[in-house]
Design an enzyme around this catalytic site. Sequence first.
Site, short mmCIF file in Angstrom:
data_model
loop_
_atom_site.label_atom_id
_atom_site.label_comp_id
_atom_site.label_asym_id
_atom_site.label_seq_id
_atom_site.Cartn_x
_atom_site.Cartn_y
_atom_site.Cartn_z
N ALA A 172 0.83 -1.20 0.00
CA ALA A 172 0.00 0.00 0.00
C ALA A 172 0.87 1.25 0.00
O ALA A 172 1.99 1.26 0.51
CB ALA A 172 -0.92 -0.01 1.22
N SER A 197 -9.50 -10.59 2.96
CA SER A 197 -9.15 -11.06 4.29
C SER A 197 -9.07 -12.58 4.33
O SER A 197 -9.87 -13.28 3.72
CB SER A 197 -10.20 -10.60 5.31
OG SER A 197 -9.88 -11.10 6.60
N GLY A 202 -5.60 -13.97 4.98
CA GLY A 202 -4.19 -14.31 4.94
C GLY A 202 -3.83 -15.17 3.74
O GLY A 202 -4.56 -15.26 2.76
N LYS A 208 -12.94 -3.03 5.07
CA LYS A 208 -11.80 -3.90 5.42
C LYS A 208 -10.99 -3.29 6.56
O LYS A 208 -10.51 -4.01 7.45
CB LYS A 208 -10.91 -4.11 4.19
CG LYS A 208 -9.62 -4.92 4.45
CD LYS A 208 -9.92 -6.29 5.04
CE LYS A 208 -8.74 -7.25 4.91
NZ LYS A 208 -7.50 -6.81 5.51
N HIS A 217 -12.95 -3.94 9.64
CA HIS A 217 -12.80 -5.38 9.89
C HIS A 217 -11.50 -5.63 10.64
O HIS A 217 -11.46 -6.37 11.63
CB HIS A 217 -12.82 -6.12 8.54
CG HIS A 217 -12.26 -7.51 8.58
ND1 HIS A 217 -10.92 -7.78 8.69
CD2 HIS A 217 -12.87 -8.74 8.51
CE1 HIS A 217 -10.72 -9.08 8.70
NE2 HIS A 217 -11.89 -9.68 8.58
N ASN A 218 -10.42 -5.02 10.18
CA ASN A 218 -9.12 -5.21 10.84
C ASN A 218 -9.11 -4.62 12.24
O ASN A 218 -8.48 -5.15 13.15
CB ASN A 218 -8.01 -4.60 10.00
CG ASN A 218 -7.67 -5.45 8.78
OD1 ASN A 218 -8.48 -6.26 8.34
ND2 ASN A 218 -6.50 -5.25 8.22
N GLU A 252 -10.74 -6.99 14.37
CA GLU A 252 -9.77 -8.08 14.55
C GLU A 252 -8.78 -7.75 15.66
O GLU A 252 -8.47 -8.60 16.51
CB GLU A 252 -9.04 -8.31 13.22
CG GLU A 252 -7.98 -9.38 13.23
CD GLU A 252 -7.24 -9.43 11.89
OE1 GLU A 252 -6.00 -9.41 11.90
OE2 GLU A 252 -7.92 -9.47 10.84
#
Length: 481
Positions: free
Chosen positions: A87, A139, A141, A193, A196-197, A200
């Site tokens: 990124a 997502s 991995g 996302k 989401h992280n 997490e």
Amino acid sequence: MAKAAKAPAQPQAKFGIIGMAVMGQNLALNVASKGFPCAVYNRTAARTEEFVAGPAAGNKRIIPSYGLKAFVASIKRPRKVMLMVKAGEAVDDFIKKLVPLLDKGDLVIDGGNSLFKDTIRRNKALEAKGILYIGTGVSGGEEGALHGPAIMPGGQKAAWALVKPIFTKIAAQVGSDACCTYIGPDGAGHYVKMVHNGIEYGDMQLISEAYFIMATALGLTASELHEVFAEWNAGELNSYLIEITADIFTKVDPDTGNALVEVILDKAGQKGTGAWTSQNALELGVAAPTIAEAVFARCISAVKVERVAAAQQLVGPMDVNWEISRGEAIERIRQALYASKVCSYAQGFALIREAAKEYKWDIKFGDLAMIWRGGCIIRAQFLHRIKEAFDRDPGLANLLLDPYFKGILEKAQASWREVVAAASMMGIPVPAFSSALAYFDSYRRSRLPANLIQAQRDYFGAHTYERVDRPGSFHTEWLKE
């Protein structure tokens, strides 16, 4: 030195991936395995050669190129090119190189963890050139990339239509449902996302705190902790993170013979998405304290040398015991973990709701829970309950108000409070448990001490305040009688 491969006479690939690190390689293999010929390219030719000679050996649906022009030429129009690169600048650099080689109507996809604001900018810039753009969260991995990740695409609806047949095939499948759906315009996919992280981060910290209490206060061994987490995974806490935590406690270090987890340094790394989530929560004025505390917990874990030195000088509680049986304590910790987890998800969904208003995204909140059921790191059994909550009330202000989750919190509340209090009395840090409980207590209170803060602000800065008995803004000359 690899020779530049000639472009095929007729384009063969239906999809292209730039970036042959493990995630890019596994996605390419996934795409090819679903019947879509996939072009691959890496800035360093040796990486592509290793992939073609290794994991992709003999795979006729993998089409390698060693020059960017040949890579683009190998893909059928409208071209679908996915960037799996670091990124930031690398994404902009590749876009700059790609644009002269693409035609109007072609699609560029960023599958990295890009900041959603960058995605909004890139989407707008490419749209002006007639090129479609998707920023998508991926997502799960390395294993998810190969066998089926959760995919969260955001961009133009026309762009989604182009990539939908491929994304829904390569995504994780739960029953007959693909763990992929259109999230919304421009940066919506990368935003979801990011959150989401953030969730997490909260999940991982909460599980770690539960482990730390059981190991420190109850003296559970690694094998006993494995049994506890395996049992929890068979119930309402069933999730990927609980499952792998149970597995972690079975691993023995071959050098020392001890549980491997106990010889791992207590110093956690991070890549930034948790911090981005917390920063955006502050920007939007949305309370997401459990996610933020999970980030701060990693920050304080990072100053290991300072903590070792401080441990020699700063004294905590001495010989404080939890006066209940081990079995009772474990059950109360389980309930506290579940209640805290509900609050962490509630904060994440509240943040997404506010962002949808701010950035004008029409996000289907129940759909998010459904696509997180498989492939992704936060996949969990109770996610279908979130879908049901938003089905019952699409305008639900907060998950805590849904009847199911309200019942969970009512049932767990006494145990939750006892766990946080006991940990505090024993000097065991539980910032995520504590912040989740404070969030619950703050949200359920009709009155908070912010009235005094407003008075203080007006006193020293004439910032004015509102009143409970009539509308308007008011100011008081506090030093006048």
